[in-house]
Enzyme design. Structure first.
Site: not given
Length: 528
Positions: A425, A428-430, A433
């Site tokens: 997770s 995927l967040h990095e 953004v």
């Protein structure tokens, strides 16, 4: 005449006018004179008459009782009035900030000041239509695997599921799955890597880049779910142990494997508001177009509000924080962080409602998708773990079904499986953004990955029997999320953006302070 005689005379005289009242009951002539009820009524009437005559002798303090806000109170008081007061104070306080902001900076909204380059729009539209092609390739891969499964099932001697698959059958299935898995992995990896490359190097505007990268990640997750689910369905179809087919979810019987491998089935999954593939979903009977219009109206209004709040309020705060970050003025950075936390929270809440309540419900209505539990009351979370399980259920359901549960079934511990979930997770967040902002600085990754210590910190508070532990856990969640989380990440990525494209921002700011990171408008930015 003494006092007692006067009192008796007064009570008798006060009750004389009532023909069927106290006097009749006292003489035993009324219907209430028989039994306990008559005695009780007589006593209560006498007490009322006494209180009406002697106002100053009422026993105000007659029982033991605590203050309503004390811990030993028997009834919890309602705080509805305090809630109304807080809402009023929030409205008044923010109205003051609106007036102060406009007086200080003027109107910064500028429709024509957006830096939407033609190449950004063209590449964004092109990728929007190219990314789903990888879903079609996933369908072709599964179609080949389904035909091979049909052929194997037709030549198999045992179809009743009375025995488990032999070692040779298991090895053949694993070899086929390895080929299918490799084909799916290459397909989705090319989709995500190529999209990320184009967004990072060729799409300048972060809003277009974010939408494109999000689409690629969604397709990546949907394809993974499509492959894993059909893998298990194919195994149960080829080598059914006795009773296993009957143990499949009842809803799956409406479209058993391999009848679900159709282009129409996959297209529906692409548009369905879920990341978890099923051959069949619960469906509604009809589409309520008025409901769809209302939800899309909410999306439009909230989108305009987010744009206005970003351009008018967040942009000046971010721009005025650049010199503080550059000079490492920590007290000023903290002040900017606290000031930014309010508007970032408002923007985030508006975005949450627009996406999970309005847009996903509208999409579910159009696709007649009946299960609309996209979130639970996460705002009452007593720990960070509860928040991550309840605020974004489509993502939570994906990771629980396709990552956490398989790892647990393979003997992984709860902590190690959770660590893997948060690691994936965080990556995927990095990507979501860092790629659109052209700065892979790891803040989003660490912000997600470091949730694990906070989860361990707040979990004992949630498990406490008293309400104080849950209250402290909820406060910890809000403070860590609204003050130390989102505002800090926004400051870091905006600073990294300005460090990389500062000349662009200054040239745009000369005509009107523009924040491409937030999609803001123009105007003159006066340092605070």
């Amino acid at each position: 005449m003494n006092t007692a005689t006067a009192t008796g005379t007064s009570l008798a005289s006060s009750s004389t006018p009532t023909t069927n009242g106290v006097t009749q009951r006292a003489n035993g002539k009324g219907p209430a004179s028989n039994g306990t009820n008559g005695t009780v009524d007589l006593t209560e009437e006498l007490r009322r008459s006494f209180r009406r005559k002697y106002r100053h002798v009422e026993a105000v303090h007659s029982v033991s009782q605590p203050s309503c806000l004390s811990h030993d109170t028997t009834e919890t008081p309602s705080f509805l009035g305090f809630r109304n007061l807080m809402v009023i104070m929030l409205v008044v306080g923010n109205l003051r900030l609106v007036i102060e902001n406009i007086q200080k900076y003027g109107v910064l909204i500028c429709v024509r000041c957006h830096d939407f380059r033609r190449t950004d729009v063209q590449l964004g539209l092109g990728l929007y239509f190219l990314i789903p092609c990888h879903l079609f390739l996933a369908y072709l891969i599964e179609l080949v695997a389904a035909r091979q499964a049909r052929s194997s099932r037709a030549t198999s001697e045992k179809k009743d599921g009375t025995t488990s698959p032999t070692e040779d059958e298991h090895l053949r299935f694993q070899a086929t799955w390895q080929l299918v898995w490799i084909a799916h992995a290459i397909n989705v990896t090319i989709a995500l890597v190529s999209t990320s490359y184009v967004v990072y190097y060729y799409i300048h505007h972060p809003l277009i880049g974010t939408l494109t990268e999000m689409h690629a990640i969604i397709v990546w997750l949907k394809t993974a779910s499509y492959a894993f689910t059909n893998r298990d369905l194919r195994h149960a179809y080829l080598h059914p142990v006795k009773g296993e087919l009957d143990a499949l979810p009842e809803i799956y019987k409406k479209c058993p494997y391999p009848d679900n491998i159709t282009i129409g089935n996959l297209v529906y999954f692409w548009w369905a508001p879920t990341l978890v593939y099923q051959p069949v979903y619960p469906r509604t009977d009809k589409i309520r177009w008025v409901f769809v219009a209302k939800r899309m109206g909410e999306v439009a209004c909230l989108t305009v509000f987010i744009w206005f709040a970003s351009a008018q309020y967040a942009t000046p705060l971010l721009l005025n924080s650049l010199d503080k970050i550059a000079s490492l003025d920590y007290p000023s950075i903290l002040e900017r962080l606290l000031k930014l936390s309010t508007i970032s929270l408002v923007i985030w809440l508006a975005g949450f409602f627009a996406l999970f309540q309005s847009f996903l419900n509208a999409l579910a209505e159009v696709t007649r998708f009946a299960d609309r539990s996209f979130y639970e009351p996460w705002w009452n979370s007593a720990s960070l773990g509860t928040y991550w399980r309840t605020w974004n259920k489509p993502v939570y359901q994906f990771f629980r079904r396709h990552v956490y549960s398989p790892m647990r079934s393979r003997g992984w511990s709860h902590k190690n499986a959770s660590l893997l979930v948060f690691l994936l997770s965080a990556i995927l967040h990095e990507l979501l953004v860092g790629i659109p902002t052209h700065n892979i600085i790891g803040v989003a990754f660490l912000g997600m990955f470091l949730q694990l210590p906070l989860i361990q910190l707040t979990l004992p508070l949630e498990r406490m029997k008293s309400a104080h532990g849950r209250l402290l856990g909820n406060v910890t969640f809000w403070v860590s999320f609204t003050i130390l989380g989102q505002p800090f990440a926004a400051l870091m990525y905006f600073y990294a953006w300005q460090a990389k494209y500062g000349s662009v921002s200054r040239s745009v700011g000369a005509a009107g302070a523009h924040n491409p990171l937030l999609g803001g408008g123009g105007g003159t930015c006066v340092p605070a």
